[in-house]
Design a protein around this motif. Structure first.
Motif, PDB file in Angstrom:
ATOM      1  N   SER A  63       6.476   3.526   2.556  1.00  0.00           N
ATOM      2  CA  SER A  63       7.553   4.331   2.589  1.00  0.00           C
ATOM      3  C   SER A  63       9.000   3.752   2.822  1.00  0.00           C
ATOM      4  N   GLU A  94       0.890   0.302  -9.780  1.00  0.00           N
ATOM      5  CA  GLU A  94       2.145   0.686 -10.348  1.00  0.00           C
ATOM      6  C   GLU A  94       2.802  -0.227 -10.960  1.00  0.00           C
ATOM      7  N   ASP A 140       0.657  -1.162  -0.095  1.00  0.00           N
ATOM      8  CA  ASP A 140      -0.001  -0.033   0.152  1.00  0.00           C
ATOM      9  C   ASP A 140       0.799   1.238  -0.049  1.00  0.00           C
ATOM     10  N   CYS A 141       1.683   1.227  -0.983  1.00  0.00           N
ATOM     11  CA  CYS A 141       2.609   2.457  -1.199  1.00  0.00           C
ATOM     12  C   CYS A 141       3.487   2.634   0.164  1.00  0.00           C
ATOM     13  N   PHE A 176      -4.376   2.214 -10.026  1.00  0.00           N
ATOM     14  CA  PHE A 176      -4.156   2.387  -8.638  1.00  0.00           C
ATOM     15  C   PHE A 176      -2.748   1.572  -8.602  1.00  0.00           C
ATOM     16  N   LEU A 221       0.290   2.761  -6.379  1.00  0.00           N
ATOM     17  CA  LEU A 221       0.640   4.080  -6.526  1.00  0.00           C
ATOM     18  C   LEU A 221       0.596   5.078  -5.634  1.00  0.00           C
ATOM     19  N   ARG A 222      -0.365   4.893  -4.795  1.00  0.00           N
ATOM     20  CA  ARG A 222      -0.713   5.790  -3.585  1.00  0.00           C
ATOM     21  C   ARG A 222      -1.166   4.917  -2.301  1.00  0.00           C
ATOM     22  N   ASN A 223      -0.894   5.606  -1.305  1.00  0.00           N
ATOM     23  CA  ASN A 223      -1.794   4.937   0.006  1.00  0.00           C
ATOM     24  C   ASN A 223      -3.114   4.993  -0.057  1.00  0.00           C
TER      25      ASN A 223
END
Length: 313
Positions: free
Chosen positions: A46, A307, A43-44, A305, A65-67
């Motif tokens: 970091s 990537e 979930d994206c 969504f 691609l994003r949380n």
């Protein structure tokens, strides 16, 4: 056991717990003499990905691609699997280990006995503290009061491959996966299983996150909840008009009211009437807007969504 199983695991910066979870899943695969497919929904995160290969597991990582949060990550994962050629049943579990891998055989057995139902793990015993358990009971009471439904389970579940595409077409799973299943009216049942303890690290859920999670579950039943609140508002209006009638009867018929008392009380009742009326009006337009808008359908709207998809083993 000969069923094909794909395990869907959403994860956000929880790689240590996921590694220990995968080790325990492989132990179960060896005990059952099965080979599991594992789809990790990153979930994206970091933090750098840390996923090793395991001989009994076919692991792939879907990078988002994003949380989007674990509920939406589950919805994307289910939609992706529904669009694949796989004929596997899908076992959904969290990455922290509170959904115990040792319960996988019981889940598979229940699915074999109920091949046309989604199987959830009903928590017969919880390991959280006293405050959390009390808060959870309050939440269940409010949920039943507002929706007339009872929810006693979370994400830990197994979805038959015959129902996967139907479930992925349910827009409500984008908000909340268990609530979406209930709302979908697809057949489901639950089995009692004890909740485990976190394998590593600390929970990312705080009080605000838990409240938002509860609200997202109730939001799945927005129209039902709105109707129930509207009925309560109508009840308040009726009680307020009755109160006003009693005040006027005491003042002008029985002549028992003291100066200023009747007008103050009648004004208070009228304020309640106006507030209840505007709440009802707001809910009417909210429900009409909700029912007329196009909803997010995971099966057709999930692809932007993703990537990339990385094959580990």
């Amino acid at each position: 056991m000969s069923e094909n199983i794909t395990i869907l695991i959403p994860v956000f910066n929880d790689w240590d717990a996921l590694s220990k979870l995968l080790e325990k899943i492989e132990e179960q695969a060896n005990l059952l003499k099965m080979r599991f497919s594992v789809q990790v929904m990153n979930d994206c995160s970091s933090l750098p990905m840390q996923v090793a290969s395991y001989p009994s597991l076919d692991i792939s990582v879907v990078h988002l691609l994003r949380n989007v949060g674990h509920q939406k990550a589950i919805a994307v994962g289910l939609a992706h699997l529904a669009n694949s050629e796989s004929k596997s049943n899908v076992l959904v579990m969290d990455a922290d280990g509170e959904d115990k891998p040792s319960d996988i055989p019981a889940m598979i057995k229940a699915s074999t006995e109920n091949p046309d139902k989604i199987i959830f793990a009903h928590r017969s015993k919880r390991s959280e503290g006293f405050v959390f358990r009390v808060s959870y009971q309050i939440y269940k009471f409010i949920f039943k009061l507002l929706t007339s439904k009872v929810i006693t389970f979370g994400n830990f579940s197994i979805v038959p491959h015959t129902m996967l595409k139907k479930l992925a077409f349910v827009s409500e799973i984008w908000n909340n996966y268990p609530g979406g299943v209930i709302r979908s009216k697809l057949p489901y049942t639950s089995i009692p299983l004890e909740r485990g303890t976190r394998l590593a690290g600390e929970s990312k859920m705080n009080f605000v996150s838990l409240v938002l999670h509860g609200m997202s579950t109730i939001a799945v039943f927005l129209d039902v909840t709105a109707v129930r609140i509207m009925l309560f508002s109508v009840f308040l209006i009726a009680c307020s008009f009755l109160g006003i009638a009693v005040v006027f009867e005491l003042k002008f018929v029985a002549e028992m009211a003291t100066p200023g008392w009747a007008s103050s009380l009648a004004s208070g009742f009228m304020i309640i009437v106006l507030q209840a009326f505007f709440i009802s009006l707001f809910l009417v337009f909210t429900v009409l807007s909700y029912r007329s808008n196009k909803h997010f359908i995971p099966l057709s709207d999930y692809k932007p969504f993703i990537e990339k998809i990385e094959k580990i083993s």
